[in-house]
Design a protein around this motif. Sequence first.
Motif, PDB file in Angstrom:
ATOM      1  N   LEU A   8       0.868  -1.167   0.000  1.00 53.21           N
ATOM      2  CA  LEU A   8       0.000   0.000   0.000  1.00 53.21           C
ATOM      3  C   LEU A   8       0.907   1.219   0.000  1.00 53.21           C
ATOM      4  O   LEU A   8       1.535   1.533   1.006  1.00 53.21           O
ATOM      5  N   ASP A   9       1.006   1.883  -1.141  1.00 54.64           N
ATOM      6  CA  ASP A   9       1.895   3.034  -1.297  1.00 54.64           C
ATOM      7  C   ASP A   9       1.089   4.317  -1.136  1.00 54.64           C
ATOM      8  O   ASP A   9       0.250   4.640  -1.970  1.00 54.64           O
ATOM      9  N   LEU A  10       1.351   5.049  -0.066  1.00 53.50           N
ATOM     10  CA  LEU A  10       0.595   6.264   0.233  1.00 53.50           C
ATOM     11  C   LEU A  10       1.259   7.532  -0.296  1.00 53.50           C
ATOM     12  O   LEU A  10       0.856   8.639   0.073  1.00 53.50           O
ATOM     13  N   VAL A  13      -0.842  10.767  -1.163  1.00 46.27           N
ATOM     14  CA  VAL A  13      -2.153  10.738  -0.519  1.00 46.27           C
ATOM     15  C   VAL A  13      -2.285  11.977   0.360  1.00 46.27           C
ATOM     16  O   VAL A  13      -1.438  12.251   1.189  1.00 46.27           O
ATOM     17  N   ASP A  18      -8.385  10.049  -0.821  1.00 44.95           N
ATOM     18  CA  ASP A  18      -7.207   9.515  -1.515  1.00 44.95           C
ATOM     19  C   ASP A  18      -6.770   8.190  -0.906  1.00 44.95           C
ATOM     20  O   ASP A  18      -6.406   7.256  -1.624  1.00 44.95           O
ATOM     21  N   LEU A  19      -6.785   8.114   0.419  1.00 44.16           N
ATOM     22  CA  LEU A  19      -6.383   6.883   1.100  1.00 44.16           C
ATOM     23  C   LEU A  19      -7.294   5.726   0.692  1.00 44.16           C
ATOM     24  O   LEU A  19      -6.823   4.632   0.365  1.00 44.16           O
ATOM     25  N   ARG A  22      -6.577   4.645  -2.827  1.00 43.77           N
ATOM     26  CA  ARG A  22      -5.305   3.920  -2.896  1.00 43.77           C
ATOM     27  C   ARG A  22      -5.452   2.509  -2.340  1.00 43.77           C
ATOM     28  O   ARG A  22      -4.856   1.564  -2.855  1.00 43.77           O
ATOM     29  N   CYS A  23      -6.241   2.353  -1.293  1.00 47.32           N
ATOM     30  CA  CYS A  23      -6.482   1.018  -0.746  1.00 47.32           C
ATOM     31  C   CYS A  23      -7.170   0.130  -1.776  1.00 47.32           C
ATOM     32  O   CYS A  23      -6.798  -1.036  -1.948  1.00 47.32           O
ATOM     33  N   VAL A  60       2.821  -1.011   4.248  1.00 46.38           N
ATOM     34  CA  VAL A  60       2.417   0.374   3.998  1.00 46.38           C
ATOM     35  C   VAL A  60       3.679   1.207   3.830  1.00 46.38           C
ATOM     36  O   VAL A  60       4.505   1.301   4.743  1.00 46.38           O
ATOM     37  N   TRP A  63       4.071   6.502   4.112  1.00 49.08           N
ATOM     38  CA  TRP A  63       2.959   6.916   4.950  1.00 49.08           C
ATOM     39  C   TRP A  63       3.255   8.155   5.789  1.00 49.08           C
ATOM     40  O   TRP A  63       2.338   8.823   6.254  1.00 49.08           O
ATOM     41  N   TYR A  66       1.600  11.661   4.865  1.00 53.26           N
ATOM     42  CA  TYR A  66       0.166  11.645   5.165  1.00 53.26           C
ATOM     43  C   TYR A  66      -0.062  11.728   6.671  1.00 53.26           C
ATOM     44  O   TYR A  66      -0.926  12.476   7.147  1.00 53.26           O
ATOM     45  N   TRP A  74      -4.792   9.714  10.212  1.00 52.98           N
ATOM     46  CA  TRP A  74      -3.793   8.645  10.274  1.00 52.98           C
ATOM     47  C   TRP A  74      -3.989   7.809  11.533  1.00 52.98           C
ATOM     48  O   TRP A  74      -3.854   6.580  11.495  1.00 52.98           O
TER      49      TRP A  74
END
Length: 101
Positions: A8-10, A13, A18-19, A22-23, A60, A63, A66, A74
């Motif tokens: 999971l590349d944040l 984000v 956006d999160l 992306r998920c 992840v 992160w 974000y 978060w």
Amino acid sequence: MTDHVLTLDLDGVEGKADLMDRCVRDLELPDRLGHNWDALADSLTGLTARPDTEGVLVVVRNWMPYAKARPEEWEIAQEVFSSAVDRAPALSVVLALGRSS
């Protein structure tokens, strides 16, 4: 045993929407995922329900920006990840430290 690794590349984000997007993209979640925390938690626990998967590791990455920009979101995201892991023992979620290339 973990036999399926998802990243999971944040990077980039900027908020909850956006999160969630992306998920869906990175974790191969259903496009119909409701953009709320409960739906995300349910979808995460569902990752281990695949018949060909004994365990799932979610890594992840990227992160920190974000987390700094949206600390309250978060914190909730971390709670969702933790809750999903508690509910699905074959699921692991780890935070990669440092800047990924």
